[in-house]
Design a protein around this motif. Structure first.
Motif, PDB file in Angstrom:
ATOM      1  N   ASP A  19     -29.159 -67.066-112.046  1.00  0.00           N
ATOM      2  CA  ASP A  19     -27.702 -67.000-112.152  1.00  0.00           C
ATOM      3  C   ASP A  19     -27.164 -65.725-111.517  1.00  0.00           C
ATOM      4  O   ASP A  19     -26.101 -65.727-110.892  1.00  0.00           O
ATOM      5  N   LEU A  20     -27.909 -64.624-111.649  1.00  0.00           N
ATOM      6  CA  LEU A  20     -27.473 -63.366-111.050  1.00  0.00           C
ATOM      7  C   LEU A  20     -27.473 -63.471-109.529  1.00  0.00           C
ATOM      8  O   LEU A  20     -26.522 -63.067-108.860  1.00  0.00           O
ATOM      9  N   VAL A  21     -28.540 -64.041-108.963  1.00  0.00           N
ATOM     10  CA  VAL A  21     -28.609 -64.194-107.514  1.00  0.00           C
ATOM     11  C   VAL A  21     -27.532 -65.138-107.017  1.00  0.00           C
ATOM     12  O   VAL A  21     -26.890 -64.900-105.988  1.00  0.00           O
ATOM     13  N   SER A  22     -27.297 -66.222-107.751  1.00  0.00           N
ATOM     14  CA  SER A  22     -26.254 -67.159-107.350  1.00  0.00           C
ATOM     15  C   SER A  22     -24.884 -66.501-107.372  1.00  0.00           C
ATOM     16  O   SER A  22     -24.046 -66.735-106.489  1.00  0.00           O
ATOM     17  N   GLY A  23     -24.639 -65.652-108.379  1.00  0.00           N
ATOM     18  CA  GLY A  23     -23.354 -64.964-108.448  1.00  0.00           C
ATOM     19  C   GLY A  23     -23.151 -63.993-107.306  1.00  0.00           C
ATOM     20  O   GLY A  23     -22.065 -63.902-106.729  1.00  0.00           O
ATOM     21  N   ASP A  72     -45.081 -56.837-119.808  1.00  0.00           N
ATOM     22  CA  ASP A  72     -43.638 -56.628-119.866  1.00  0.00           C
ATOM     23  C   ASP A  72     -43.261 -55.584-118.833  1.00  0.00           C
ATOM     24  O   ASP A  72     -44.014 -54.638-118.582  1.00  0.00           O
ATOM     25  N   THR A  73     -42.111 -55.755-118.217  1.00  0.00           N
ATOM     26  CA  THR A  73     -41.660 -54.826-117.175  1.00  0.00           C
ATOM     27  C   THR A  73     -40.253 -54.344-117.485  1.00  0.00           C
ATOM     28  O   THR A  73     -39.479 -55.030-118.167  1.00  0.00           O
ATOM     29  N   LEU A  74     -39.934 -53.167-116.970  1.00  0.00           N
ATOM     30  CA  LEU A  74     -38.599 -52.624-117.118  1.00  0.00           C
ATOM     31  C   LEU A  74     -37.628 -53.348-116.198  1.00  0.00           C
ATOM     32  O   LEU A  74     -37.997 -53.832-115.130  1.00  0.00           O
ATOM     33  N   ALA A  75     -36.397 -53.430-116.628  1.00  0.00           N
ATOM     34  CA  ALA A  75     -35.351 -54.012-115.776  1.00  0.00           C
ATOM     35  C   ALA A  75     -35.024 -53.011-114.679  1.00  0.00           C
ATOM     36  O   ALA A  75     -34.559 -51.903-114.948  1.00  0.00           O
ATOM     37  N   LYS A  76     -35.274 -53.405-113.447  1.00  0.00           N
ATOM     38  CA  LYS A  76     -35.087 -52.487-112.326  1.00  0.00           C
ATOM     39  C   LYS A  76     -34.626 -53.249-111.102  1.00  0.00           C
ATOM     40  O   LYS A  76     -35.031 -54.381-110.858  1.00  0.00           O
ATOM     41  N   VAL A  77     -33.770 -52.575-110.330  1.00  0.00           N
ATOM     42  CA  VAL A  77     -33.343 -53.072-109.025  1.00  0.00           C
ATOM     43  C   VAL A  77     -33.753 -52.040-107.989  1.00  0.00           C
ATOM     44  O   VAL A  77     -33.396 -50.869-108.103  1.00  0.00           O
ATOM     45  N   VAL A  78     -34.516 -52.464-106.984  1.00  0.00           N
ATOM     46  CA  VAL A  78     -34.991 -51.579-105.927  1.00  0.00           C
ATOM     47  C   VAL A  78     -34.338 -52.013-104.621  1.00  0.00           C
ATOM     48  O   VAL A  78     -34.415 -53.189-104.244  1.00  0.00           O
ATOM     49  N   VAL A  79     -33.681 -51.069-103.952  1.00  0.00           N
ATOM     50  CA  VAL A  79     -33.018 -51.363-102.684  1.00  0.00           C
ATOM     51  C   VAL A  79     -33.520 -50.383-101.639  1.00  0.00           C
ATOM     52  O   VAL A  79     -33.779 -49.212-101.926  1.00  0.00           O
ATOM     53  N   ASP A  80     -33.696 -50.898-100.427  1.00  0.00           N
ATOM     54  CA  ASP A  80     -34.075 -50.087 -99.275  1.00  0.00           C
ATOM     55  C   ASP A  80     -32.915 -50.121 -98.298  1.00  0.00           C
ATOM     56  O   ASP A  80     -32.682 -51.126 -97.627  1.00  0.00           O
ATOM     57  N   ILE A  85     -33.532 -55.934-100.834  1.00  0.00           N
ATOM     58  CA  ILE A  85     -33.133 -55.845-102.238  1.00  0.00           C
ATOM     59  C   ILE A  85     -34.154 -56.607-103.078  1.00  0.00           C
ATOM     60  O   ILE A  85     -34.455 -57.766-102.797  1.00  0.00           O
ATOM     61  N   VAL A  86     -34.697 -55.960-104.103  1.00  0.00           N
ATOM     62  CA  VAL A  86     -35.628 -56.599-105.031  1.00  0.00           C
ATOM     63  C   VAL A  86     -35.057 -56.438-106.437  1.00  0.00           C
ATOM     64  O   VAL A  86     -34.804 -55.328-106.890  1.00  0.00           O
ATOM     65  N   ILE A  87     -34.844 -57.572-107.125  1.00  0.00           N
ATOM     66  CA  ILE A  87     -34.232 -57.581-108.452  1.00  0.00           C
ATOM     67  C   ILE A  87     -35.242 -58.133-109.444  1.00  0.00           C
ATOM     68  O   ILE A  87     -35.811 -59.217-109.227  1.00  0.00           O
TER      69      ILE A  87
END
Length: 378
Positions: A343-347, A261-269, A275-277
């Motif tokens: 769906d998030l990426v499509s949005g 299991d992993t934490l919900a995280k967004v990493v941006v450079d 962008i990694v979601i």
């Protein structure tokens, strides 16, 4: 006859391929996301050790250190020659060679490395050498943090780079001052590690998480048929191996499958626009308008020449044009609550913005409280 046999062979291969595809399609997504324990955790004490050393690279084609500028290269070369029986320290000799470079040598000593084994080394210039291509590293002891020598390196360098220089231009591809020697060091000392006599062993998760640690403990207890694993903290799972064959248990534990299991995280450079979601990232319904403000400044100075036979001087009159576009074409878009990553990426893609604008949008959504995840900006 040969044609008929060939057709039967093709038919058999196609049937086998269809069966394989059918079996692959029946694999559940949950099983596909499961990984082996040894791919997400390490056994306590089983780790690599960093080694470092200082040495000389010779055989360079005039691209080494300038001995008049880099004094430590000169002193190292003189000391090495003295050890080899060439005494030039007491003589007034001006060393002018440009084929020698002082380097730092680094390597990773893996766990369970035995004496006589070989490991890779990395060689990096420390002086003003411009290219290490074609050089040879002389015997260099590699030490660990305790000051003991664990390996000795020597060999020819490979840089995977090149440089070309001319009178008015030059080109450099990759980094010619950093090289690599495959199997370039011989292990001289082993790091003692005894797993057989350890009654209590610990598993350390590479990504700490209570859910993952609990699943690991449950998988171990279910497979070995006894309560030998328990969670100590989000990173550590303790194993009681006092009443079991330790080596066989470690082998079986490493191949067990769990779903991490992993934490919900967004990493941006921000520098590269990357962008990694994560898969569990969710965004509440928000309305977004992204406008572009463009300011263009153009300088076109005018030169005023004086008339013939006049006493005037040439003057330059500045002339500046400023064009401002405040992005009136931007529209207000609604980003709906996405139940899945797709769906998030499509949005986000539906908003029609680039990666850097998307980073600003994600930061604004996080500030608004609609981003249900951690936002890490690098």
């Amino acid at each position: 006859m040969q044609t008929a046999a060939f057709r039967r062979l093709v038919s058999a291969l196609l049937a086998s391929l269809l069966i394989t595809i059918s079996m692959a399609s029946t694999i559940s997504p949950a099983y596909a996301s499961r990984v082996r324990i040894k791919d997400i955790a390490d056994f306590e004490g089983v780790r690599t050790n960093q080694l470092i050393g200082y040495g000389l690279v010779v055989g360079l084609h005039g691209t080494g250190d300038k001995l008049t500028n880099v004094l430590f290269t000169r002193e190292t070369l003189i000391s090495m020659l003295n050890r080899l029986g060439v005494n030039i320290r007491d003589r007034e000799i001006q060393l002018q060679t440009h084929d020698v470079a002082a380097v730092m040598v680094t390597a990773d000593l893996p766990a369970f490395a035995h004496g006589g084994g070989r490991i890779d080394v990395t060689v990096s210039a420390t002086g003003d050498a411009t290219d290490l291509t074609g050089g040879t590293l002389l015997v260099t002891p590699l030490m660990a943090a305790d000051g003991e020598v664990y390996a000795v390196a020597q060999g020819s360098l490979a840089t995977n780079a090149f440089s070309a220089r001319g009178a008015a231009a030059s080109i450099v591809h990759n980094i010619p001052t950093n090289g690599h020697i495959a199997n370039g060091a011989v292990v001289e000392r082993e790091v003692p590690l005894d797993l057989v006599d350890r009654k209590l062993q610990h598993l350390s998760l590479r990504n700490p998480d209570f859910t993952t640690a609990t699943r690991v403990a449950q998988a171990i207890n279910s497979s070995l048929g006894r309560n030998i694993a328990h969670v100590e903290d989000p990173r550590t799972v303790a194993l009681d191996l006092s009443n079991i064959d330790r080596m066989e248990a470690l082998y079986r534990i490493g191949d067990l499958l769990v779903e991490p299991d992993t934490l919900a995280k967004v990493v941006v450079d921000d520098a590269s626009g990357t962008i990694v979601i994560g898969n569990d990232v969710r965004i509440s319904t928000v309305a977004i308008a992204q406008g572009n403000l463009t300011i263009q400044v153009t300088e076109t100075p005018q030169v005023s020449q004086p008339g013939p036979m006049s006493s005037g001087t040439t003057t330059i009159a500045p002339r500046t044009n400023i064009n401002v576009n405040n992005g009136n074409s931007a529209k207000l878009g609604i980003l709906h609550n996405g139940p899945a990553l797709s769906d998030l990426v499509s949005g986000l893609n539906a908003l029609g913005v680039g990666p850097r604008d998307m980073i600003s949008i994600l930061q604004a959504i996080k500030a608004d409280g609609a981003l249900q995840a951690d936002l890490e900006v690098r």
